[in-house]
Design a protein around this motif. Structure first.
Motif, PDB file in Angstrom:
ATOM      1  N   GLN A 132       0.839  -1.202   0.000  1.00  0.00           N
ATOM      2  CA  GLN A 132       0.000   0.000   0.000  1.00  0.00           C
ATOM      3  C   GLN A 132       0.876   1.254   0.000  1.00  0.00           C
ATOM      4  OE1 GLN A 132      -2.375  -0.893   3.444  1.00  0.00           O
ATOM      5  NE2 GLN A 132      -4.006  -1.843   2.210  1.00  0.00           N
ATOM      6  N   TYR A 133       1.911   1.225   0.813  1.00  0.00           N
ATOM      7  CA  TYR A 133       2.844   2.363   0.850  1.00  0.00           C
ATOM      8  C   TYR A 133       3.531   2.534  -0.512  1.00  0.00           C
ATOM      9  CZ  TYR A 133       6.707   5.389   2.032  1.00  0.00           C
ATOM     10  OH  TYR A 133       7.589   6.429   2.045  1.00  0.00           O
ATOM     11  N   LYS A 134       3.972   1.414  -1.111  1.00  0.00           N
ATOM     12  CA  LYS A 134       4.647   1.479  -2.409  1.00  0.00           C
ATOM     13  C   LYS A 134       3.722   2.012  -3.498  1.00  0.00           C
ATOM     14  CE  LYS A 134       8.130  -1.816  -3.230  1.00  0.00           C
ATOM     15  NZ  LYS A 134       8.495  -3.199  -3.570  1.00  0.00           N
ATOM     16  N   VAL A 135       2.461   1.566  -3.494  1.00  0.00           N
ATOM     17  CA  VAL A 135       1.505   2.055  -4.493  1.00  0.00           C
ATOM     18  C   VAL A 135       1.315   3.558  -4.323  1.00  0.00           C
ATOM     19  CG1 VAL A 135      -0.922   1.993  -5.230  1.00  0.00           C
ATOM     20  CG2 VAL A 135       0.330  -0.135  -4.879  1.00  0.00           C
ATOM     21  N   GLY A 136       1.179   4.004  -3.070  1.00  0.00           N
ATOM     22  CA  GLY A 136       1.066   5.442  -2.825  1.00  0.00           C
ATOM     23  C   GLY A 136       2.279   6.190  -3.354  1.00  0.00           C
ATOM     24  N   SER A 137       3.452   5.636  -3.132  1.00  0.00           N
ATOM     25  CA  SER A 137       4.689   6.279  -3.613  1.00  0.00           C
ATOM     26  C   SER A 137       4.752   6.294  -5.133  1.00  0.00           C
ATOM     27  CB  SER A 137       5.907   5.545  -3.047  1.00  0.00           C
ATOM     28  OG  SER A 137       5.923   5.667  -1.649  1.00  0.00           O
ATOM     29  N   MET A 138       4.295   5.218  -5.759  1.00  0.00           N
ATOM     30  CA  MET A 138       4.299   5.166  -7.226  1.00  0.00           C
ATOM     31  C   MET A 138       3.375   6.236  -7.798  1.00  0.00           C
ATOM     32  SD  MET A 138       4.262   1.090  -7.917  1.00  0.00           S
ATOM     33  CE  MET A 138       5.773   0.159  -8.072  1.00  0.00           C
ATOM     34  N   TYR A 139       2.216   6.402  -7.181  1.00  0.00           N
ATOM     35  CA  TYR A 139       1.305   7.461  -7.634  1.00  0.00           C
ATOM     36  C   TYR A 139       1.908   8.842  -7.361  1.00  0.00           C
ATOM     37  CZ  TYR A 139      -2.785   4.675  -8.887  1.00  0.00           C
ATOM     38  OH  TYR A 139      -3.659   3.825  -9.510  1.00  0.00           O
ATOM     39  N   TYR A 140       2.574   8.991  -6.247  1.00  0.00           N
ATOM     40  CA  TYR A 140       3.166  10.283  -5.901  1.00  0.00           C
ATOM     41  C   TYR A 140       4.270  10.668  -6.882  1.00  0.00           C
ATOM     42  CZ  TYR A 140       5.407  13.962  -3.216  1.00  0.00           C
ATOM     43  OH  TYR A 140       5.938  15.164  -2.823  1.00  0.00           O
ATOM     44  N   ARG A 141       5.146   9.719  -7.208  1.00  0.00           N
ATOM     45  CA  ARG A 141       6.274   9.997  -8.116  1.00  0.00           C
ATOM     46  C   ARG A 141       5.883   9.919  -9.588  1.00  0.00           C
ATOM     47  NH1 ARG A 141       9.001   6.024  -4.937  1.00  0.00           N
ATOM     48  NH2 ARG A 141       8.926   4.749  -6.790  1.00  0.00           N
ATOM     49  N   GLY A 142       4.748   9.289  -9.871  1.00  0.00           N
ATOM     50  CA  GLY A 142       4.368   9.109 -11.270  1.00  0.00           C
ATOM     51  C   GLY A 142       5.136   7.968 -11.906  1.00  0.00           C
ATOM     52  N   LYS A 143       5.562   7.013 -11.106  1.00  0.00           N
ATOM     53  CA  LYS A 143       6.302   5.862 -11.629  1.00  0.00           C
ATOM     54  C   LYS A 143       5.296   4.796 -12.038  1.00  0.00           C
ATOM     55  CE  LYS A 143       9.724   2.391 -10.609  1.00  0.00           C
ATOM     56  NZ  LYS A 143      10.488   1.699  -9.617  1.00  0.00           N
ATOM     57  N   SER A 144       5.324   4.409 -13.293  1.00  0.00           N
ATOM     58  CA  SER A 144       4.457   3.375 -13.854  1.00  0.00           C
ATOM     59  C   SER A 144       3.022   3.830 -14.057  1.00  0.00           C
ATOM     60  CB  SER A 144       4.439   2.104 -12.999  1.00  0.00           C
ATOM     61  OG  SER A 144       5.731   1.675 -12.725  1.00  0.00           O
ATOM     62  N   VAL A 145       2.635   4.903 -13.408  1.00  0.00           N
ATOM     63  CA  VAL A 145       1.284   5.454 -13.536  1.00  0.00           C
ATOM     64  C   VAL A 145       1.401   6.978 -13.553  1.00  0.00           C
ATOM     65  CG1 VAL A 145       0.073   3.532 -12.414  1.00  0.00           C
ATOM     66  CG2 VAL A 145       0.963   5.382 -11.025  1.00  0.00           C
ATOM     67  N   PRO A 146       0.407   7.645 -14.100  1.00  0.00           N
ATOM     68  CA  PRO A 146       0.458   9.111 -14.043  1.00  0.00           C
ATOM     69  C   PRO A 146       0.425   9.601 -12.599  1.00  0.00           C
ATOM     70  CG  PRO A 146      -1.225   8.362 -15.598  1.00  0.00           C
ATOM     71  CD  PRO A 146      -0.733   7.148 -14.861  1.00  0.00           C
ATOM     72  N   LYS A 147       1.085  10.717 -12.357  1.00  0.00           N
ATOM     73  CA  LYS A 147       1.057  11.297 -11.005  1.00  0.00           C
ATOM     74  C   LYS A 147      -0.399  11.536 -10.607  1.00  0.00           C
ATOM     75  CE  LYS A 147       5.453  13.587 -10.579  1.00  0.00           C
ATOM     76  NZ  LYS A 147       6.181  14.769 -10.203  1.00  0.00           N
ATOM     77  N   ASN A 148      -0.690  11.128  -9.375  1.00  0.00           N
ATOM     78  CA  ASN A 148      -2.043  11.321  -8.869  1.00  0.00           C
ATOM     79  C   ASN A 148      -1.927  11.408  -7.348  1.00  0.00           C
ATOM     80  OD1 ASN A 148      -4.694  11.028  -7.926  1.00  0.00           O
ATOM     81  ND2 ASN A 148      -5.274   9.798  -9.703  1.00  0.00           N
ATOM     82  N   TYR A 149      -1.883  12.639  -6.851  1.00  0.00           N
ATOM     83  CA  TYR A 149      -1.658  12.851  -5.423  1.00  0.00           C
ATOM     84  C   TYR A 149      -2.828  12.341  -4.580  1.00  0.00           C
ATOM     85  CZ  TYR A 149       2.207  15.680  -7.105  1.00  0.00           C
ATOM     86  OH  TYR A 149       3.342  16.107  -7.733  1.00  0.00           O
ATOM     87  N   ALA A 150      -4.037  12.437  -5.110  1.00  0.00           N
ATOM     88  CA  ALA A 150      -5.197  11.942  -4.361  1.00  0.00           C
ATOM     89  C   ALA A 150      -5.087  10.422  -4.168  1.00  0.00           C
ATOM     90  CB  ALA A 150      -6.489  12.299  -5.080  1.00  0.00           C
TER      91      ALA A 150
END
Length: 167
Positions: A132-150
């Protein structure tokens, strides 16, 4: 009289064969030029292609056309320039090859990151706090997925709700 006729026949045959060789040369040049134009029409718009997979495919198609010039029309001026590393306008065989290879490498890296994200997301959806933490970080950095802070905050909240002090 027979000798004159025979000589004229030989000269005529030579001229005819030379003419057909020149016609073949002109056909080769025209065919090579046609392939080159097709390659240029692929390379120029490839700069605007967004996806690495699509960009790599377009550039590899252009590269195949340039290689066909070298393989099928080796005596053409274009083949000589391509094989000797010369630029023809903005293109060179090596330049197109390098850009195609970089696009292919980026496409493979993006595919690997997407697989990693899917696996991590699956683990996160099953309640794995670290995932869960890693997925949040991936969304935060835009790694593998578009950046999405929400989305990042949503997944980090799930992680903290479990009381995981390390993450």
């Amino acid at each position: 009289m027979r000798r004159i006729a025979a000589t004229l026949a030989v000269v005529g045959a030579l001229l005819f064969s030379a003419g057909s060789a020149l016609a073949d040369f002109d056909d080769d040049t025209a065919s090579a030029n046609e392939l080159f134009v097709e390659a240029v029409k692929l390379v120029k718009p490839a700069a605007n292609v967004v996806g690495y997979e699509e960009k790599a495919a377009v550039l590899e198609e252009a590269l195949a056309k340039l290689n066909k010039i070298v393989d099928d029309y080796p005596s053409s001026d274009l083949a000589v320039k391509l094989i000797s590393g010369q630029r023809i306008g903005a293109l060179s065989l090596e330049g197109v090859r390098e850009v195609a290879e970089r696009a292919r490498e980026k496409a493979e890296r993006a595919a690997e990151e997407a697989r990693e994200f899917e696996k991590t997301l699956k683990d996160a959806e099953q309640g794995d706090a670290e995932a869960q933490y890693k997925v949040g970080s991936m969304y935060y950095r835009g790694k593998s997925v578009p950046k999405n802070y929400a989305e990042a905050i949503k997944w980090w909240r799930k992680d903290t709700e479990k009381g995981d002090a390390e993450t």
